[in-house]
Design a protein around this motif. Sequence first.
Motif, mmCIF file in Angstrom:
data_model
loop_
_atom_site.group_PDB
_atom_site.id
_atom_site.type_symbol
_atom_site.label_atom_id
_atom_site.label_comp_id
_atom_site.label_asym_id
_atom_site.label_seq_id
_atom_site.Cartn_x
_atom_site.Cartn_y
_atom_site.Cartn_z
ATOM 1 N N LEU A 1 0.851 -1.194 0.000
ATOM 2 C CA LEU A 1 0.000 0.000 0.000
ATOM 3 C C LEU A 1 0.883 1.239 0.000
ATOM 4 O O LEU A 1 1.939 1.261 0.612
ATOM 5 C CB LEU A 1 -0.893 0.035 1.240
ATOM 6 C CG LEU A 1 -1.749 -1.189 1.549
ATOM 7 C CD1 LEU A 1 -2.641 -0.912 2.754
ATOM 8 C CD2 LEU A 1 -2.589 -1.595 0.350
ATOM 9 N N VAL B 1 -1.076 5.221 2.918
ATOM 10 C CA VAL B 1 -2.100 4.922 3.929
ATOM 11 C C VAL B 1 -1.471 5.035 5.318
ATOM 12 O O VAL B 1 -0.488 4.361 5.608
ATOM 13 C CB VAL B 1 -2.684 3.509 3.749
ATOM 14 C CG1 VAL B 1 -3.794 3.272 4.768
ATOM 15 C CG2 VAL B 1 -3.204 3.325 2.341
ATOM 16 N N VAL C 1 -3.514 -0.674 9.198
ATOM 17 C CA VAL C 1 -4.716 -1.206 8.547
ATOM 18 C C VAL C 1 -4.531 -2.665 8.126
ATOM 19 O O VAL C 1 -5.500 -3.389 7.952
ATOM 20 C CB VAL C 1 -5.150 -0.336 7.356
ATOM 21 C CG1 VAL C 1 -5.624 1.016 7.852
ATOM 22 C CG2 VAL C 1 -4.022 -0.175 6.344
ATOM 23 N N LEU D 1 -11.553 8.905 6.738
ATOM 24 C CA LEU D 1 -10.953 8.356 5.512
ATOM 25 C C LEU D 1 -9.988 9.359 4.887
ATOM 26 O O LEU D 1 -8.883 8.994 4.456
ATOM 27 C CB LEU D 1 -12.048 8.012 4.502
ATOM 28 C CG LEU D 1 -12.805 6.698 4.716
ATOM 29 C CD1 LEU D 1 -13.926 6.575 3.677
ATOM 30 C CD2 LEU D 1 -11.859 5.499 4.630
ATOM 31 N N VAL E 1 -6.718 9.365 6.933
ATOM 32 C CA VAL E 1 -5.873 8.167 6.810
ATOM 33 C C VAL E 1 -5.340 8.012 5.385
ATOM 34 O O VAL E 1 -4.214 7.567 5.174
ATOM 35 C CB VAL E 1 -6.655 6.925 7.265
ATOM 36 C CG1 VAL E 1 -5.858 5.659 7.002
ATOM 37 C CG2 VAL E 1 -6.999 7.030 8.739
ATOM 38 N N LEU E 2 -6.163 8.373 4.387
ATOM 39 C CA LEU E 2 -5.735 8.226 2.995
ATOM 40 C C LEU E 2 -4.937 9.440 2.509
ATOM 41 O O LEU E 2 -4.389 9.418 1.404
ATOM 42 C CB LEU E 2 -6.956 8.016 2.079
ATOM 43 C CG LEU E 2 -7.746 6.722 2.322
ATOM 44 C CD1 LEU E 2 -9.031 6.724 1.495
ATOM 45 C CD2 LEU E 2 -6.901 5.495 1.983
ATOM 46 N N ILE F 1 -11.166 1.395 5.112
ATOM 47 C CA ILE F 1 -10.019 2.136 4.573
ATOM 48 C C ILE F 1 -9.414 1.378 3.393
ATOM 49 O O ILE F 1 -9.100 1.967 2.351
ATOM 50 C CB ILE F 1 -8.966 2.343 5.680
ATOM 51 C CG1 ILE F 1 -9.554 3.211 6.799
ATOM 52 C CG2 ILE F 1 -7.691 2.942 5.114
ATOM 53 C CD1 ILE F 1 -8.744 3.186 8.079
ATOM 54 N N LEU F 2 -9.277 0.070 3.537
ATOM 55 C CA LEU F 2 -8.604 -0.716 2.501
ATOM 56 C C LEU F 2 -9.414 -0.749 1.206
ATOM 57 O O LEU F 2 -8.862 -0.602 0.111
ATOM 58 C CB LEU F 2 -8.333 -2.138 3.017
ATOM 59 C CG LEU F 2 -7.219 -2.181 4.081
ATOM 60 C CD1 LEU F 2 -7.244 -3.507 4.842
ATOM 61 C CD2 LEU F 2 -5.851 -1.977 3.425
ATOM 62 N N SER G 1 -11.556 1.488 0.287
ATOM 63 C CA SER G 1 -11.494 2.855 -0.257
ATOM 64 C C SER G 1 -10.157 3.096 -0.945
ATOM 65 O O SER G 1 -10.092 3.748 -1.996
ATOM 66 C CB SER G 1 -11.702 3.874 0.874
ATOM 67 O OG SER G 1 -12.976 3.719 1.442
ATOM 68 N N TRP G 2 -9.095 2.578 -0.354
ATOM 69 C CA TRP G 2 -7.765 2.745 -0.965
ATOM 70 C C TRP G 2 -7.721 2.083 -2.351
ATOM 71 O O TRP G 2 -7.161 2.649 -3.309
ATOM 72 C CB TRP G 2 -6.690 2.142 -0.051
ATOM 73 C CG TRP G 2 -5.306 2.261 -0.630
ATOM 74 C CD1 TRP G 2 -4.447 3.299 -0.504
ATOM 75 C CD2 TRP G 2 -4.639 1.280 -1.442
ATOM 76 N NE1 TRP G 2 -3.288 3.060 -1.184
ATOM 77 C CE2 TRP G 2 -3.369 1.829 -1.767
ATOM 78 C CE3 TRP G 2 -4.976 0.007 -1.916
ATOM 79 C CZ2 TRP G 2 -2.447 1.124 -2.556
ATOM 80 C CZ3 TRP G 2 -4.058 -0.682 -2.704
ATOM 81 C CH2 TRP G 2 -2.810 -0.123 -3.013
ATOM 82 N N THR H 1 -6.890 4.252 -5.660
ATOM 83 C CA THR H 1 -5.660 4.051 -6.427
ATOM 84 C C THR H 1 -5.914 3.358 -7.757
ATOM 85 O O THR H 1 -5.180 3.561 -8.709
ATOM 86 C CB THR H 1 -4.645 3.218 -5.625
ATOM 87 O OG1 THR H 1 -5.270 1.992 -5.237
ATOM 88 C CG2 THR H 1 -4.184 3.976 -4.393
#
Lengths: 775, 267
Positions: free
Chosen positions: A68, A71, A90, A220, A223-224, A253-254, A256-257, A261
């Motif tokens: 990642l 993050v 995360v 979010l 964190v992002l 979060i994951l 959304s990441w 990306t």
Amino acid sequence: MDGDGGGAGIGARVLRKEDARHLAGRGQFTADLRFPGMQDVAFLRSPVAHARVGARRASGDVLFLDDLTGVADIVTRSSIPGYKLAPWPVMARDRVRYVGEIVAMAVAANRAAAEDLAEQAEVEFEPLPPVASCDAGRAEGAALLHPEWGDNLFLHSRFDSGIEAVAASAPVKVELDITCARQVMHPMEGKGVVAYWDHRAGMLVVHTSTQVPHLIRSGLAEVLGIPQAQVRVAAPDVGGGFGYKCLLQPEEILVSWLALTRKAAFRWIEDRREHLVAGANARQHHYTLTAYANEQGRLLGLDAQIEVDTGAYSVWPFTAVLEAAQAGGNLPGPYDFRAYRAEVFSVATNKPPFAPYRGVARPGVCFAIELTIDAIAKAVGREACDVRAENLVPGSAMPYVNVTNKHYDSGDYPASLATVREQIGLDAFRAGPARDEKGRYLGIGFATYTEQSAHNTKVFAAWGLPLVPGYDQAHVKLTPDGALEIRAGIHTIGQGLETTLAQIGHSMTGVPFENIRVTLGDTATTPYSTGAYASRGIVMSGGAVSRAGEVLAGRIKAIAAHLLQTEPDAIEFREGRIHAGNASLDYADVGRAWYLRPEQLPEQVNTAGLEVTEGYKPATDNGVFSYASHAAKIAVDPETGIVEILDYVIAEDCGRMVNPMIVEGQTYGGAAQGVGTALFEESPYDDQGQPLASTLIDYILPGPTEIPAFRISHTETLSPHTAHGIKGVGEGGAIAPPAVIVNAINDALATLGARITQIPATPERILAAIAEAQA
Amino acid sequence: MKPAAFDYARAATIPEAVAAMRDGARPLAGGQSLGPMLNLRLARPGKLVDIKRAEGMRGVALSASTARLGAALTHAEIEDRRVEDVTRGLLPHVARGIAYRAVRNRGTLGGSLCHADPAADWVTTMTGLGATMIAQGPAGERAIAAENFMLGAFTNALAEDEMLAAVEIPRLSPAARWGYAKINRKTGEFAMAIGLVILDGPWARVVAGAVEAPPALLPRAAAALLAGETSDLDAELAERLPHLSPADRKLRAVSLRRAIAMLSEAR
């Protein structure tokens, strides 16, 4: 209020607007959403409670933390002195700290294929000694979850109003050791999130099953590492939250990441096993209590040690120590005494992070204090209900500031107890047989509690949380055709806000209830609210709708008065129309004038038109206190240990009820969960930190046949602090049942000399208590 | 919680199903135990053969002394008496207490027996009734007495290429009486203890079920029942169930005493 109610305003028993779609199976939950090209995510989770994570290998679309970019860890700060930070990666970085912690993320066309990929990943775990209980965590030489701390305490907090004088002089001293099991919340819908990139808006769009969409947006973005303007969070239908869904979660979060990306659509839908072993942990407390009383059973002082089995990390934004603050602060309950000392240990353990579950600490503290009251009554040889009544804060003392500075604003606690005493038939029961025709032992138990609701800025700031709620916002708009749109940033998660906010809007503006539409929970379309938690929605968002509605009503009157050639003061809203003497208008006439026929408007018309955004918090925002007394009659089978609830009565007061049916629904649901806490639900761990209940075969939830037909009665003591005198009531039902049911069990078993001080009161524990008493 | 990939075939006949099993397929009937095990990936068969609609699997054949029930009949069909009852109401009574209606709508008599969960109802009931399991394999039919069918927890007496086709249940006489006492924490949960007593003229059976092992026949208790005497139930349970703790044995004794008490209830 100008609206006549029309049978649908504040106080009316109207059916819920939400019901039609839900009863027809047409609700739209996260798992119902479909987006083109959407891929599923499955997580590889740690099989061990505590380990160093070594080499990681995987094939296919499987990501570890190192894969990642950009993050941050979940870092939940608190301004409470002595609180220790536990940054939560995360996915596992160099250590895993609980069974179920995410180690890798697999992405595939469907969930089964993603699970195939996840299970093929290879990860080396180098075991570390697990900390599987508070005792283990506090033991000399215990392994440390967060070595930099030097111990395993998120926080060691103390409260002391001075107990020594009472301890030295009180004629009666009662000691109890009380244990509450770890529980998992089990909303009907688990957690779920779908995220995609909206190319046109240039935004990350996250549909997530949450109670707090605006908070999740902030979390979010932080964190992002992206601006909040690039994040839209929208909660679809949410099938229960109970506190689990007011947290920012690694899975959220994951996913959304991935969307951010890869600029595509991804989803994760929690399954019941993930829910059981990796999320939604709550309730596990241990109390060591010494209570002091006089010979009549008057409680003089309480000395408490409380341990909270807090798990490995601190949840965002409510921290790992909200539970401790609530436990230490609320243990004195509705009782009038001034000598109180409490030490609370928030112990880090190799278990999933502790989350705030409906009632937050209060089912535990109510269980503890109510068993204490019964134990005092027993020690002085009196009826527990009488002792309880004499110890409650009397109605004449209101408003009352208790020993931990809780501002009880209004009500008559002893009167609610007297009501349930009468309804359960205590006196006739005492005159009757102690066993039924099947040989079962019969008992009656009581509990009284307060439910702090809508506590706001002052309280949350004192708890040191990273986010402190302020003024909740609501937007109201009269449409060109005379309907009312209400928008609020809170979300409805089963508590019926689409209905109750419409009732308030109707009362304030007179617009017919059926012409009111409520939109909630989407950061793109609703004004800011921190969301639905802490029994705050109806007070805070309801108050905001009330204020916005009041302002809108004035503007409607100004235009209507002009159209009717009268003064605004002469305007009345009734029967779904706008009246002045014998003349009347439809709301559409006003809407049409503003939007479509502005030549009809008065010259001095308010240029803000028929759209109003207003904010609200109570002037005194320490929280307003709903309260209730519960009583139950139960039968204990001494051969099987099985408990049947024969009757269960509730007398509650939550101030002004916007919709009594919704209050009753909240109470039924909460009390049903309380029955689970009392008799069934437990998520045990072995000494290696392995969860022993990983399916619903092992984790027993009560079903319809285990839930009694609760009988509810109401009183309405208006809060002096809030709009319309409303108090919150979302959590209360869950608070009292463990105390009530176990007090009733102990009443039944008194002749056998057995006593239960641990929940759930399972058949095994009851049989063991009987066997021990007979040995 | 999604299964690993598997192949699926539906068998039209029992021989077709047996042939598939010889090729390594595992049988699927109602899927009420196998389904969750697949989802948890505790069971990972390469191929499943669906036997529920195979010819004869849902039949009922009555004779003067028995009823032969196809193994794929559901609990709900027995509960609703869509299958003629030859047990004076025992089978419908037991069926009504299995899990929840949704499970009973799909779960099958044979599937439950083959799964051999010690706490399940049918393994105890069939042992009490002295039923006969009709297995089908490559060599044809084979009869197995109910008390020899369950070998241990989750283990049955079928060979890898055998399947349970039917259960032959002895007809109880009009004078027969029974008692079935199941103790469980919650409606529909697996039993903590099951006591079953059947008294039919000169024939009696007493069975302790849900004993973490195959159900235990208690012949001394049965003989005492026939003689109208009371037996030392606790002693016989201690002999038959040494693997259980005294507290756990006590619970089985409670269920048996309650089942015996049911014999005198009007029904």
